[in-house]
Scaffold this motif. Structure first.
Motif, PDB file in Angstrom:
ATOM      1  N   THR A 280      47.950  39.938  39.440  1.00 16.32           N
ATOM      2  CA  THR A 280      47.237  40.856  40.330  1.00 16.32           C
ATOM      3  C   THR A 280      46.597  40.085  41.486  1.00 16.32           C
ATOM      4  OG1 THR A 280      46.757  42.289  38.446  1.00 16.32           O
ATOM      5  CG2 THR A 280      45.438  42.617  40.426  1.00 16.32           C
ATOM      6  N   GLU A 281      45.988  38.947  41.183  1.00 14.90           N
ATOM      7  CA  GLU A 281      45.374  38.136  42.235  1.00 14.90           C
ATOM      8  C   GLU A 281      46.428  37.599  43.197  1.00 14.90           C
ATOM      9  OE1 GLU A 281      42.762  34.036  42.692  1.00 14.90           O
ATOM     10  OE2 GLU A 281      42.887  35.021  40.743  1.00 14.90           O
TER      11      GLU A 281
ATOM     12  N   ILE B 122      49.379  38.932  43.902  1.00  8.59           N
ATOM     13  CA  ILE B 122      49.902  40.029  44.712  1.00  8.59           C
ATOM     14  C   ILE B 122      48.899  40.400  45.808  1.00  8.59           C
ATOM     15  CG2 ILE B 122      50.454  42.494  44.677  1.00  8.59           C
ATOM     16  CD1 ILE B 122      51.815  42.002  41.989  1.00  8.59           C
ATOM     17  N   SER B 123      47.622  40.446  45.479  1.00  9.96           N
ATOM     18  CA  SER B 123      46.627  40.803  46.493  1.00  9.96           C
ATOM     19  C   SER B 123      46.551  39.734  47.573  1.00  9.96           C
ATOM     20  CB  SER B 123      45.260  41.029  45.858  1.00  9.96           C
ATOM     21  OG  SER B 123      44.735  39.803  45.373  1.00  9.96           O
ATOM     22  N   ARG B 124      46.671  38.463  47.212  1.00 14.34           N
ATOM     23  CA  ARG B 124      46.646  37.400  48.223  1.00 14.34           C
ATOM     24  C   ARG B 124      47.908  37.418  49.071  1.00 14.34           C
ATOM     25  NH1 ARG B 124      43.578  32.010  46.219  1.00 14.34           N
ATOM     26  NH2 ARG B 124      41.713  33.051  45.486  1.00 14.34           N
ATOM     27  N   THR B 125      49.046  37.773  48.491  1.00 18.84           N
ATOM     28  CA  THR B 125      50.286  37.824  49.274  1.00 18.84           C
ATOM     29  C   THR B 125      50.235  38.980  50.257  1.00 18.84           C
ATOM     30  OG1 THR B 125      51.242  37.677  47.058  1.00 18.84           O
ATOM     31  CG2 THR B 125      52.652  37.192  48.823  1.00 18.84           C
ATOM     32  N   GLU B 126      49.660  40.094  49.858  1.00 20.15           N
ATOM     33  CA  GLU B 126      49.537  41.227  50.776  1.00 20.15           C
ATOM     34  C   GLU B 126      48.630  40.869  51.944  1.00 20.15           C
ATOM     35  OE1 GLU B 126      48.194  44.387  48.299  1.00 20.15           O
ATOM     36  OE2 GLU B 126      50.188  44.801  47.498  1.00 20.15           O
ATOM     37  N   VAL B 127      47.537  40.167  51.674  1.00 21.23           N
ATOM     38  CA  VAL B 127      46.626  39.741  52.736  1.00 21.23           C
ATOM     39  C   VAL B 127      47.340  38.753  53.649  1.00 21.23           C
ATOM     40  CG1 VAL B 127      44.528  38.428  53.209  1.00 21.23           C
ATOM     41  CG2 VAL B 127      44.532  40.181  51.429  1.00 21.23           C
TER      42      VAL B 127
END
Length: 82
Positions: A43-44, A46-51
Protein backbone atom coordinates in the motif's frame (compact mmCIF):
# COMPACT_ATOMS: atom_id res chain seq x y z
CA UNK A 1 9.75 -47.33 37.33
CA UNK A 2 9.61 -48.92 33.94
CA UNK A 3 10.67 -47.17 30.76
CA UNK A 4 7.37 -48.06 29.10
CA UNK A 5 4.96 -47.21 31.93
CA UNK A 6 1.69 -45.51 31.04
CA UNK A 7 2.55 -42.47 33.20
CA UNK A 8 5.70 -41.67 31.25
CA UNK A 9 3.92 -42.06 27.87
CA UNK A 10 1.06 -39.89 29.05
CA UNK A 11 3.43 -37.13 30.11
CA UNK A 12 5.45 -37.47 26.90
CA UNK A 13 2.32 -37.31 24.75
CA UNK A 14 1.05 -34.25 26.62
CA UNK A 15 4.41 -32.49 26.28
CA UNK A 16 4.62 -33.38 22.58
CA UNK A 17 1.10 -32.15 21.82
CA UNK A 18 1.72 -28.97 23.78
CA UNK A 19 5.00 -28.39 21.93
CA UNK A 20 3.33 -28.94 18.55
CA UNK A 21 0.55 -26.49 19.47
CA UNK A 22 3.10 -23.86 20.51
CA UNK A 23 5.03 -24.29 17.26
CA UNK A 24 1.82 -24.06 15.20
CA UNK A 25 0.76 -20.93 17.08
CA UNK A 26 4.17 -19.32 16.42
CA UNK A 27 3.98 -20.23 12.73
CA UNK A 28 0.47 -18.75 12.51
CA UNK A 29 1.62 -15.52 14.19
CA UNK A 30 4.67 -15.29 11.91
CA UNK A 31 2.65 -15.85 8.72
CA UNK A 32 0.01 -13.34 9.86
CA UNK A 33 2.69 -10.73 10.59
CA UNK A 34 4.40 -11.28 7.23
CA UNK A 35 1.08 -10.96 5.38
CA UNK A 36 0.18 -7.80 7.29
CA UNK A 37 3.57 -6.16 6.73
CA UNK A 38 3.54 -7.15 3.07
CA UNK A 39 0.12 -5.55 2.56
CA UNK A 40 1.28 -2.43 4.42
CA UNK A 41 4.43 -2.16 2.33
CA UNK A 42 2.50 -2.73 -0.90
CA UNK A 43 0.00 0.00 0.00
CA UNK A 44 2.83 2.41 0.85
CA UNK A 45 4.66 1.55 -2.38
CA UNK A 46 1.54 2.11 -4.49
CA UNK A 47 0.81 5.45 -2.82
CA UNK A 48 4.40 6.62 -3.36
CA UNK A 49 4.34 5.52 -7.01
CA UNK A 50 1.12 7.44 -7.62
CA UNK A 51 2.67 10.56 -6.07
CA UNK A 52 5.82 10.08 -8.17
CA UNK A 53 3.84 9.63 -11.38
CA UNK A 54 1.86 12.81 -10.71
CA UNK A 55 5.07 14.71 -9.92
CA UNK A 56 6.81 13.47 -13.07
CA UNK A 57 4.06 14.50 -15.47
CA UNK A 58 5.21 17.17 -17.93
CA UNK A 59 4.22 20.74 -17.23
CA UNK A 60 4.06 21.67 -20.91
CA UNK A 61 2.26 19.58 -23.49
CA UNK A 62 4.55 17.42 -25.61
CA UNK A 63 3.29 18.88 -28.91
CA UNK A 64 3.57 22.51 -27.80
CA UNK A 65 6.51 24.92 -27.99
CA UNK A 66 9.68 24.11 -26.14
CA UNK A 67 11.93 26.29 -24.06
CA UNK A 68 14.83 25.43 -26.31
CA UNK A 69 16.18 28.40 -28.29
CA UNK A 70 17.58 26.09 -30.98
CA UNK A 71 14.19 25.64 -32.59
CA UNK A 72 13.77 29.39 -33.06
CA UNK A 73 17.04 29.96 -34.98
CA UNK A 74 17.31 29.94 -38.75
CA UNK A 75 19.48 27.12 -40.12
CA UNK A 76 23.09 28.13 -40.80
CA UNK A 77 23.43 26.35 -44.12
CA UNK A 78 20.34 26.22 -46.18
CA UNK A 79 20.77 24.45 -49.49
CA UNK A 80 17.68 23.96 -51.61
CA UNK A 81 17.00 20.38 -52.52
CA UNK A 82 16.24 19.73 -56.20
Amino acid sequence: MSLFSSESWSGTATTSVLGILVVLALVFVLVSYLEWSSNTNLTEFISRTEVASVASSPVMPLNGPTACEHGKKAPLLSVPLE
